[in-house]
Design a protein around this motif. Sequence first.
Motif, PDB file in Angstrom:
ATOM      1  N   ALA A  11       0.819  -1.211   0.000  1.00 29.11           N
ATOM      2  CA  ALA A  11       0.000   0.000   0.000  1.00 29.11           C
ATOM      3  C   ALA A  11       0.853   1.260   0.000  1.00 29.11           C
ATOM      4  CB  ALA A  11      -0.945   0.004   1.203  1.00 29.11           C
ATOM      5  N   GLY A  12       2.032   1.168  -0.625  1.00 26.57           N
ATOM      6  CA  GLY A  12       2.811   2.364  -0.886  1.00 26.57           C
ATOM      7  C   GLY A  12       2.348   3.009  -2.179  1.00 26.57           C
ATOM      8  N   ILE A  13       3.130   3.960  -2.672  1.00 23.42           N
ATOM      9  CA  ILE A  13       2.714   4.688  -3.861  1.00 23.42           C
ATOM     10  C   ILE A  13       2.583   3.766  -5.064  1.00 23.42           C
ATOM     11  CG2 ILE A  13       5.110   5.374  -4.348  1.00 23.42           C
ATOM     12  CD1 ILE A  13       1.878   7.323  -5.226  1.00 23.42           C
ATOM     13  N   VAL A  14       3.451   2.771  -5.213  1.00 25.50           N
ATOM     14  CA  VAL A  14       3.373   1.891  -6.380  1.00 25.50           C
ATOM     15  C   VAL A  14       2.120   1.022  -6.298  1.00 25.50           C
ATOM     16  CG1 VAL A  14       4.544   0.103  -7.705  1.00 25.50           C
ATOM     17  CG2 VAL A  14       5.888   1.885  -6.587  1.00 25.50           C
ATOM     18  N   GLY A  15       1.865   0.441  -5.123  1.00 27.96           N
ATOM     19  CA  GLY A  15       0.718  -0.446  -4.978  1.00 27.96           C
ATOM     20  C   GLY A  15      -0.612   0.259  -5.155  1.00 27.96           C
ATOM     21  N   VAL A  16      -0.779   1.418  -4.523  1.00 29.38           N
ATOM     22  CA  VAL A  16      -2.073   2.096  -4.648  1.00 29.38           C
ATOM     23  C   VAL A  16      -2.254   2.662  -6.056  1.00 29.38           C
ATOM     24  CG1 VAL A  16      -2.243   2.586  -2.169  1.00 29.38           C
ATOM     25  CG2 VAL A  16      -1.256   4.305  -3.703  1.00 29.38           C
ATOM     26  N   ALA A  17      -1.150   3.070  -6.702  1.00 27.37           N
ATOM     27  CA  ALA A  17      -1.264   3.539  -8.079  1.00 27.37           C
ATOM     28  C   ALA A  17      -1.668   2.393  -9.000  1.00 27.37           C
ATOM     29  CB  ALA A  17       0.054   4.151  -8.541  1.00 27.37           C
ATOM     30  N   ALA A  18      -1.073   1.221  -8.789  1.00 29.98           N
ATOM     31  CA  ALA A  18      -1.460   0.058  -9.589  1.00 29.98           C
ATOM     32  C   ALA A  18      -2.938  -0.254  -9.393  1.00 29.98           C
ATOM     33  CB  ALA A  18      -0.598  -1.143  -9.223  1.00 29.98           C
ATOM     34  N   GLY A  44       8.285   8.681   4.216  1.00 33.14           N
ATOM     35  CA  GLY A  44       9.354   9.584   4.618  1.00 33.14           C
ATOM     36  C   GLY A  44      10.286  10.049   3.530  1.00 33.14           C
ATOM     37  N   ASN A  45       9.924   9.877   2.265  1.00 30.06           N
ATOM     38  CA  ASN A  45      10.851  10.276   1.202  1.00 30.06           C
ATOM     39  C   ASN A  45      10.961  11.802   1.108  1.00 30.06           C
ATOM     40  OD1 ASN A  45       8.726  11.251  -0.677  1.00 30.06           O
ATOM     41  ND2 ASN A  45       8.120   9.104  -0.653  1.00 30.06           N
ATOM     42  N   ALA A  46      11.815  12.251   0.203  1.00 31.98           N
ATOM     43  CA  ALA A  46      12.076  13.689   0.068  1.00 31.98           C
ATOM     44  C   ALA A  46      10.975  14.434  -0.662  1.00 31.98           C
ATOM     45  CB  ALA A  46      13.406  13.904  -0.656  1.00 31.98           C
ATOM     46  N   GLY A  47       9.945  13.710  -1.149  1.00 33.26           N
ATOM     47  CA  GLY A  47       8.814  14.372  -1.772  1.00 33.26           C
ATOM     48  C   GLY A  47       9.022  14.780  -3.209  1.00 33.26           C
ATOM     49  N   GLY A  48      10.105  14.338  -3.838  1.00 32.93           N
ATOM     50  CA  GLY A  48      10.430  14.808  -5.171  1.00 32.93           C
ATOM     51  C   GLY A  48       9.738  14.059  -6.284  1.00 32.93           C
ATOM     52  N   LEU A  49       9.211  14.806  -7.250  1.00 28.75           N
ATOM     53  CA  LEU A  49       8.813  14.241  -8.541  1.00 28.75           C
ATOM     54  C   LEU A  49       9.974  14.541  -9.482  1.00 28.75           C
ATOM     55  CD1 LEU A  49       5.050  15.265  -8.842  1.00 28.75           C
ATOM     56  CD2 LEU A  49       6.125  13.441  -7.524  1.00 28.75           C
ATOM     57  N   ALA A  50      11.009  13.695  -9.347  1.00 26.07           N
ATOM     58  CA  ALA A  50      12.307  13.992  -9.953  1.00 26.07           C
ATOM     59  C   ALA A  50      12.415  13.362 -11.334  1.00 26.07           C
ATOM     60  CB  ALA A  50      13.424  13.494  -9.032  1.00 26.07           C
ATOM     61  N   PHE A  51      11.496  13.744 -12.236  1.00 27.63           N
ATOM     62  CA  PHE A  51      11.423  13.068 -13.527  1.00 27.63           C
ATOM     63  C   PHE A  51      12.632  13.361 -14.408  1.00 27.63           C
ATOM     64  CE2 PHE A  51       8.823  16.873 -13.361  1.00 27.63           C
ATOM     65  CZ  PHE A  51       9.180  17.602 -14.481  1.00 27.63           C
ATOM     66  N   ALA A  52      13.370  14.425 -14.144  1.00 28.56           N
ATOM     67  CA  ALA A  52      14.564  14.714 -14.940  1.00 28.56           C
ATOM     68  C   ALA A  52      15.790  13.937 -14.481  1.00 28.56           C
ATOM     69  CB  ALA A  52      14.877  16.209 -14.900  1.00 28.56           C
ATOM     70  N   GLU A  53      15.681  13.197 -13.388  1.00 34.26           N
ATOM     71  CA  GLU A  53      16.847  12.450 -12.889  1.00 34.26           C
ATOM     72  C   GLU A  53      16.988  11.156 -13.671  1.00 34.26           C
ATOM     73  OE1 GLU A  53      19.104  13.948 -10.643  1.00 34.26           O
ATOM     74  OE2 GLU A  53      17.767  15.428 -11.556  1.00 34.26           O
ATOM     75  N   VAL A  54      17.443  11.290 -14.886  1.00 27.75           N
ATOM     76  CA  VAL A  54      17.518  10.161 -15.810  1.00 27.75           C
ATOM     77  C   VAL A  54      18.862   9.443 -15.734  1.00 27.75           C
ATOM     78  CG1 VAL A  54      15.781  11.047 -17.380  1.00 27.75           C
ATOM     79  CG2 VAL A  54      18.172  11.755 -17.678  1.00 27.75           C
ATOM     80  N   VAL A  55      19.905  10.123 -15.321  1.00 22.69           N
ATOM     81  CA  VAL A  55      21.214   9.483 -15.192  1.00 22.69           C
ATOM     82  C   VAL A  55      21.241   8.699 -13.885  1.00 22.69           C
ATOM     83  CG1 VAL A  55      23.708   9.850 -15.056  1.00 22.69           C
ATOM     84  CG2 VAL A  55      22.300  11.347 -16.497  1.00 22.69           C
ATOM     85  N   PRO A  56      21.621   7.421 -13.905  1.00 15.46           N
ATOM     86  CA  PRO A  56      21.650   6.662 -12.651  1.00 15.46           C
ATOM     87  C   PRO A  56      22.613   7.279 -11.658  1.00 15.46           C
ATOM     88  CG  PRO A  56      22.772   5.457 -14.404  1.00 15.46           C
ATOM     89  CD  PRO A  56      22.076   6.613 -15.058  1.00 15.46           C
ATOM     90  N   VAL A 197       6.054  17.310  -3.796  1.00  8.98           N
ATOM     91  CA  VAL A 197       4.758  17.274  -3.127  1.00  8.98           C
ATOM     92  C   VAL A 197       4.959  17.709  -1.680  1.00  8.98           C
ATOM     93  CG1 VAL A 197       3.860  15.472  -4.640  1.00  8.98           C
ATOM     94  CG2 VAL A 197       4.932  14.822  -2.472  1.00  8.98           C
ATOM     95  N   THR A 198       3.930  18.285  -1.109  1.00 10.47           N
ATOM     96  CA  THR A 198       4.063  18.852   0.229  1.00 10.47           C
ATOM     97  C   THR A 198       3.800  17.847   1.338  1.00 10.47           C
ATOM     98  OG1 THR A 198       1.769  19.613   0.115  1.00 10.47           O
ATOM     99  CG2 THR A 198       3.487  21.171  -0.548  1.00 10.47           C
ATOM    100  N   LEU A 385       8.616   7.421  -5.415  1.00 10.06           N
ATOM    101  CA  LEU A 385       7.518   8.383  -5.520  1.00 10.06           C
ATOM    102  C   LEU A 385       7.391   8.878  -6.955  1.00 10.06           C
ATOM    103  CD1 LEU A 385       5.348  10.046  -4.013  1.00 10.06           C
ATOM    104  CD2 LEU A 385       7.059  11.855  -3.795  1.00 10.06           C
ATOM    105  N   THR A 386       8.521   9.204  -7.581  1.00 12.03           N
ATOM    106  CA  THR A 386       8.490   9.738  -8.942  1.00 12.03           C
ATOM    107  C   THR A 386       7.850   8.764  -9.924  1.00 12.03           C
ATOM    108  OG1 THR A 386      10.487  11.038  -8.526  1.00 12.03           O
ATOM    109  CG2 THR A 386       9.930  10.611 -10.824  1.00 12.03           C
ATOM    110  N   TRP A 387       8.286   7.517  -9.882  1.00 11.40           N
ATOM    111  CA  TRP A 387       7.853   6.545 -10.880  1.00 11.40           C
ATOM    112  C   TRP A 387       6.646   5.714 -10.447  1.00 11.40           C
ATOM    113  CZ3 TRP A 387      13.496   4.385 -11.561  1.00 11.40           C
ATOM    114  CH2 TRP A 387      14.239   5.272 -12.361  1.00 11.40           C
ATOM    115  N   GLY A 388       6.156   5.908  -9.229  1.00 12.77           N
ATOM    116  CA  GLY A 388       5.072   5.069  -8.730  1.00 12.77           C
ATOM    117  C   GLY A 388       3.827   5.071  -9.596  1.00 12.77           C
TER     118      GLY A 388
END
Length: 417
Positions: A11-18, A44-56, A197-198, A385-388
């Motif tokens: 029931a984290g972001i991935v599960g509820v999104a699915a 407890g994550n940093a809240g980022g929708l970090a879609f530009a973080e494409v480089v590993p 996200v806040t 969070l970003t990819w969930g």
Amino acid sequence: MTEPSATVIGAGIVGVAAAAFLQCEGYRVTVIDRLPPGEGCSFGNAGGLAFAEVVPAVHSRMLLKIPGWLMDPLGPLTIRWSYLPRVMPWLMALGRNSLPDRVRAITAARADLALRVVSDFETLLKPAGAGGLIRYQDTLRVYDNEAQYQAEAAERATKNALGFATPRLSGGEARELEPALGDNVHCAAFHGGWYFVTNPERVVKAIAAQVVRNGGTIMADDVLSLAREGSRVSHVALRERGLHKVETLVICAGAYSHLLARQLGEDFPLEAERGYHIVLPDPGVALSRSITYARTPGVATPMEMGLRLAGTDEFAGLDAPPNYKRADALWTHFKRVLPALRAPGPDATRWMGRRPGTPDSLPVIGPSATAANVWYGFGHGHMGLTWGPTTGRLLAEMMTGRNSNVDRAPFRPGRFA
């Protein structure tokens, strides 16, 4: 026609999104987790929708920094030495994936996942009445000196080539934008696409509540085992409710997912990349956006509950007790660039969570190779969070045979075999 059903573990972001996207495809859904929605790693994550973080995060240039980090027990990366023998195969695989050819392929796959991050979030949050939780200000990265800025030129060039603009600001321009920044900030750059996200917990709870309003079930229980009949999983055994019958099973259990997959004869190299945060309800500074600092990894994000400082990577397994000195070290880190930042008081809160990381910095998304009715969605590392929501959409597309705008091959579960 009978309505198809799916049971989602997690029931984290991935599960509820699915679950939410499967409902859009006509599924009756049940979500099972021992914790309420959004109270595991998603809390407890940093809240980022970090879609530009494409480089590993780990690549050939970053490898040079790791030995120095490991010498500092409170640095951005640490390995509890008693755990080193267990994590060594994972680290060796990580090293192989940091070679230039692999980094290019991984970057392309991560860029594919970035395509609809924001729209997938909006698709889920707006019907839930929670679209206001997203802040569309791009995150600012700050630097102490010119050498620090130039050291990241290759990453910025990659982002720019993929359409993520990273304009440079002088130190003065950065302070005009964020007056809390100190005079030691030499320059800054936008990340090219990193909103926030806040309240990450409220994001997950809002989506979960909409799932329930749409007829879904959220079940608080602990999954003990999976029961098979032939090539299918027929039931999951729950601690409180006993056997729960399943038609289709979706495993989105974060850092615990590989333990369930192992019961099906599949072995995934999944590690708990343990991250920490400290929240300062009265930080003494005001930010309009997230800030990252090039000196060492970490994020400062203004949230409903105060300023959250989050980051670090600790390898110690699933069950080792937290070391909250790592959370306090984040304050020391950000005090350098936010000089008015108040010291943690008695109302400050600290947290540790277990990010599910794969050695190629890509999630596992797709069908089980050994159970005909099981699907996987886990292994997002620092990008959960970003990819969930996008992972939830991709799973729903795959389970219903729909075409996708994403090349799903890099995320196939069988790639580690």
